[in-house]
Design an enzyme around this catalytic site. Structure first.
Site, PDB file in Angstrom:
ATOM      1  N   ASP A   1       0.840  -1.209   0.000  1.00  0.00           N
ATOM      2  CA  ASP A   1       0.000   0.000   0.000  1.00  0.00           C
ATOM      3  C   ASP A   1       0.876   1.261   0.000  1.00  0.00           C
ATOM      4  O   ASP A   1       0.604   2.219  -0.736  1.00  0.00           O
ATOM      5  CB  ASP A   1      -0.922  -0.042   1.228  1.00  0.00           C
ATOM      6  CG  ASP A   1      -1.794   1.181   1.304  1.00  0.00           C
ATOM      7  OD1 ASP A   1      -2.683   1.315   0.430  1.00  0.00           O
ATOM      8  OD2 ASP A   1      -1.581   2.035   2.191  1.00  0.00           O
TER       9      ASP A   1
ATOM     10  N   LYS B   1       1.439   4.193  -2.939  1.00  0.00           N
ATOM     11  CA  LYS B   1       1.368   5.654  -2.711  1.00  0.00           C
ATOM     12  C   LYS B   1       2.642   6.327  -3.213  1.00  0.00           C
ATOM     13  O   LYS B   1       2.596   7.430  -3.788  1.00  0.00           O
ATOM     14  CB  LYS B   1       1.137   5.933  -1.227  1.00  0.00           C
ATOM     15  CG  LYS B   1      -0.286   5.559  -0.800  1.00  0.00           C
ATOM     16  CD  LYS B   1      -0.445   5.525   0.701  1.00  0.00           C
ATOM     17  CE  LYS B   1      -1.869   5.152   1.067  1.00  0.00           C
ATOM     18  NZ  LYS B   1      -2.035   4.754   2.459  1.00  0.00           N
TER      19      LYS B   1
END
Ligand SMILES: NC(=O)C1=CN([C@@H]2O[C@H](COP(=O)(O)OP(=O)(O)OC[C@H]3O[C@@H](n4cnc5c(N)ncnc54)[C@H](OP(=O)(O)O)[C@@H]3O)[C@@H](O)[C@H]2O)C=CC1
Ligand SMILES: N[C@@H](CC=O)C(=O)O
Ligand code: NA
Length: 905
Positions: free
Chosen positions: A760, A764
């Site tokens: 994750d 980003k």
């Protein structure tokens, strides 16, 4: 140069009402100013394009006339049954005006029955006798219902006499096989004679001092073309004075529709003539007001069958009402407005079936209550459309500067009797020459003849190349925006065209009358309703209306739906933004609505009424609705398959908003294609919540880049989950227990391994890096995973969570080692723009370091740029969780609204 035959009202009327006037012109144009209360309306422009002689001026004389009189007109439906006639009587009795003049039509269907009698008799069809019996029965039964005693006896004897006379007349028509126009007028007018007599008897029965008037004794009109009559005001006024002197009652019930010629031959004001009767009588009386009773609440801002959001207009100026009706709105016929406007007599349109509705007042210039109310709506009052048109475009170099071209074109059009609705004329310049084009709209059914006539007329010019083409564009519609104050208000047309552009409506031709009471556009027929809804919603409904489709009503999606529910009314009221959730889709079920889902009940509705999920059908439904011009699909899933649709959606004009990171961190080529499409279209793609949830990370980065700053490095704690875990993984607490808490708090991805594995955060980093122009793939980012190797392949999220505690000791050892050195563990991401790389790693920081000072699910993101060099620009705050993430998505929706034209607030 553009122009329109804006005042040749007969053109449009003739097309829509084929039985009526062919060349309607304002008969009151010639009214002398000595009787006109206000001279501020200038109808000279109108009269200059008409060729009908000027009627005479009424003479101010009798004292019994004046504003003590109030005029009412009740149409056929209002007096359609005995019960309704009684209702009309009650309304008349309820009007407190000193004197009342009541114009009535025939009972509904009776005029048709009367014309049918003539038809039958003319064609020697014996059934006219039976049809006449039916007419007799209808009126007899009505009278029996409503009247008794002498009133009943008198009416029935009149009715019997009339029917016998009609029988004789119809017999004559039958024998001759033909009836003259005045025979027809005489027969047809009986419906009004009977309804007026019945109503006046009912009023007398109710104790009202009432007489009835056969308006043929008073109203004198001169035929002016096959379907047009001009009132003779002077003669009519004299006859009215005479009539009133003999009939001093305070209430008069009069026949609508019928009149006499100067030779006292019965005639009619033609179809729909009762409104005209009321208006003429209003003018003759100098009445206080004319009320037209009908079966709608008033004049709508647009045809309510096409625009469900259409509103009733409180007021319209005479000119606005006139223009609306020219363009097909079901207002009053323009001729009805002309007599009363000379005396500033307001016309009020009211619904007899809804007395609580105040109706629409058509008057001189509606007074606005206060300045604040002068919003765009007050400038554009209403919208109307005319369908079934074709555009004819005559184009060529040989027309430029040649006098008589327009005359030749319209001469040819006139020769085939076609009806020109709108004209637009243009000069344009090519490299070689200047071209001239004349483009005009005619009814579709007339275009073939027009094209043929033009080709014949201009054959030589076409052969010689002086004309390049006579092109026909079929299947067109006109959309007109009408409003008196458009003339003096900048930005109205810009707003109109903006709304059309946003709805992706192609405008084929444009015209604006010099009066600027309207702007007219020609669009393709299939676009017309969508165009109407787009402009209506822009000016009326709300400033910006967006159809919203929510994909993935999970944690974030559901929270967003609840936020939308709670804020919808405020947005509508204060920011003029109307967000309508037209669909909600999960992986198995979807709920679709045509008007907007009730957000107080969406969960139950989805459960009970949801149908099988079908994403293509869903997108088509949300975008395909015709009354909201803008569509946004909000992807609240973490699905790659859903993200794969963004390109197609943007391509079809659907805006996309998402917290899902898959599209922006997926394969680089797909990402670049998507961004390229976004940049070349006016369709928006926003994804603020993909990094830092609701924190303004993408927004800040974009502002820095767009204002010319150079990003050097972005680093920080990008994971709310990992921030929470390391902020709370202290003392003797178990790692797995804290992970469980983060999941329960809604910080984790649907699969928490995406957080723990660093995927994750890597996503980003990729999203930020690509935003800074780095062409990186996810695989280019080295990632230090916190998922224990044996659990990487664990099938389900639940299994993973169950097995995680057995690996607590590994990470506890790392934490203890850091603590022993006076440090903390932090999971950080870095975008190193100068070196064109990114990284995700578990690092140790001194306890004094800003990254060690965080709490909860805080993210901290430091932008080091050319401008923010010594001290980075820092954004810090909760970077995960349902409320803040949904809030971030919501703010993207509002950013979209603002890009679509919502006012700043
Ligand atoms: N939690 C947070 O703090 C943050 C989350 N995000 C992002 O928000 C997104 C949503 O997260 P979250 O709400 O927690 O996830 P959930 O698992 O709670 O919800 C996901 C939803 O997506 C639906 N769904 C899955 N696949 C499909 C599909 N193919 N078609 C239609 N619907 C589908 C699911 O439907 P069903 O239940 O029927 O399977 C479910 O309703 C994720 O992309 C996440 O990364 C971003 C920032 C912060
Ligand atoms: N799981 C993510 C949610 C936001 O993107 C996180 O923990 O940061
Ligand atoms: Na954000």
């Amino acid at each position: 140069m553009m122009q329109r035959l804006s005042k040749t009202l007969g053109f449009a009327y003739q097309m829509r009402h084929p039985h009526s006037f062919t060349a309607l012109t304002p008969p009151a144009i010639g009214f002398s100013s000595r009787l006109v209360k206000s001279e501020s309306y200038n109808f000279k422009a109108s009269s200059s394009v008409t060729d009908v002689s000027t009627p005479e001026v009424p003479v101010e004389s009798s004292i019994v006339k004046g504003d003590t009189w109030s005029i009412h007109k009740f149409g056929g439906t209002c007096v359609g049954t005995s019960q309704r006639i009684q209702n009309v009587a009650n309304i008349v009795m309820g009007d407190s005006s000193e004197r009342k003049f009541v114009v009535v039509s025939a009972m509904s269907k009776v005029t048709d029955m009367m014309y049918d009698l003539i038809e039958k008799a003319q064609s020697r069809d014996d059934s006219y006798l039976l049809a006449l019996d039916a007419v007799f029965e209808k009126h007899k039964l009505t009278a029996l219902d409503l009247l008794d005693g002498e009133e009943l006896a008198t009416f029935l004897s009149t009715l019997t006499l009339d029917i016998n006379n009609l029988k004789a007349m119809l017999r004559a028509i039958y024998i001759a096989g033909h009836g003259t126009e005045s025979f027809s007028a005489f027969v047809a007018g009986h419906g009004e004679l009977w309804s007026a007599q019945i109503l006046s008897s009912v009023l007398r029965k109710g104790g009202v001092d009432c007489t009835w008037m056969d308006t043929r004794d008073v109203l004198i009109v001169t035929p002016a073309g096959s379907n047009q009559v001009d009132p003779d005001y002077e003669e009519s006024e004299q006859r009215l004075d005479n009539w009133l002197s003999k009939n001093p009652s305070k209430v008069v019930v009069a026949t609508g529709f019928i009149a006499s010629t100067p030779q006292n031959i019965p005639t009619t004001l033609k179809r729909d003539g009762s409104d005209f009767s009321a208006a003429i009588m209003g003018a003759l009386f100098r009445a206080r007001q004319v009320t037209i009773w009908t079966d709608v609440d008033g004049v709508y801002s647009a045809d309510p069958r096409k625009v469900s959001e259409a509103v009733i207009l409180n007021t319209l100026s005479y000119q606005e009402a006139w223009e609306m009706s020219y363009f097909g709105a079901n207002v009053l016929h323009p001729r009805t407005i002309i007599p009363v406007m000379q005396y500033d007599i307001p016309i009020v349109i009211r619904n007899i079936f809804n007395l609580s509705a105040p109706g629409t007042k058509i008057c001189r210039e509606p007074i606005l209550e206060n300045e604040e109310k002068q919003t765009l709506e007050t400038y554009v009052k209403g919208f109307a459309t005319i369908d079934n048109l074709a555009l004819v475009n005559v184009e060529g170099t040989g027309m430029a500067g040649v006098p008589g071209t327009a005359s030749a074109i319209f001469g040819a059009v006139k020769d085939v009797g076609a009806n020109v609705i709108m004209i637009s004329q243009a000069y344009f310049f090519t490299l070689a020459s200047s071209e001239h084009s004349v483009c005009f709209a005619v009814p579709e059914k007339e275009v073939k003849a027009v094209a043929k006539a033009l080709e014949a007329r201009f054959r030589q010019a076409l052969n010689a190349g002086r004309l390049s083409q006579i092109a026909v564009i079929p299947n067109c519609s006109i959309l007109a925006a009408v409003g008196q104050k458009m003339a003096s208000t900048p930005g109205v047309s810009a707003t109109l065209f903006n709304a059309l552009a946003k709805a992706k409506i192609n405008v084929r031709a444009i015209a604006q009358g010099c009066s600027e009471y309207n702007i007219t556009v020609v669009v393709k027929r299939e676009d017309c309703v969508r165009a109407l809804r787009a402009v209506h919603s822009r000016f009326y409904l709300s400033k910006t209306s967006i159809a919203v489709g929510i994909i993935g009503p999970g944690l974030i999606g559901a929270t967003l739906l609840n936020q939308l529910r709670d804020q919808a009314a405020v947005l509508k009221e204060k920011s003029k933004i109307d967000l309508r959730v037209m669909g909600i889709i999960g992986s198995k079920k979807m709920l679709l609505s045509d008007t907007g889902i009730d957000l107080f009940a969406w969960k139950e509705l989805l459960k009970e009424k949801g149908e099988k999920a079908d994403l293509n059908k869903f997108a088509h439904h949300v975008h395909g609705n015709n009354f909201i011009p803008n569509t946004v699909l909000v992807d609240c899933t973490s699905s790659t398959e859903v993200a794969d649709h963004y390109h197609d959606w943007l391509h079809t004009g659907i805006h996309v908003i998402t917290p899902n990171k898959k599209a922006n961190s997926g394969p680089l080529d797909k990402y670049l294609k998507l961004r390229a499409l976004q940049k070349q279209s006016f369709t928006h793609y926003f994804y603020e919540a993909t990094v830092g949830a609701g924190l303004p990370i993408m927004h800040t980065l974009r502002d820095l880049l767009q204002t010319g700053d150079k990003i050097i490095r972005i680093e920080g704690i990008f994971s709310g989950t990992l921030s929470y875990i390391f902020n709370n993984f202290v003392d003797t607490r178990a790692f797995s227990e804290v992970v469980m808490e983060a999941k329960a708090a809604g910080y984790t991805e649907p699969d928490p391994r995406d957080d723990l594995a660093g995927t994750d955060v890597a996503r980003k980093v990729i999203i930020l890096a690509r935003e800074c122009g780095l062409d990186l793939e996810l695989s280019d980012i080295p990632v230090q995973s916190l998922v224990p190797d044996p659990l990487k392949e664990t099938a389900s999220v639940d299994d993973f969570m169950q097995q995680l505690p057995s690996f607590d000791s590994d990470i506890a050892t790392k934490r203890q080692a850091a603590e022993d050195a006076g440090e903390v563990l932090r999971y950080v991401g870095v975008v190193d723009v100068n070196n064109q790389k990114g990284a995700v790693e578990l690092k140790r920081y001194k306890k004094q370091h800003p990254f060690a000072q965080l709490s909860g699910s805080d993210n901290i993101i430091a932008f080091t740029t050319e401008r923010y060099n010594k001290q980075p620009l820092i954004v810090r705050g909760p970077g995960a969780g349902a409320q803040v993430t949904a809030g971030g998505v919501f703010s993207d929706i509002l950013r979209l609204a603002s890009n679509l034209g919502a006012p700043s607030y």
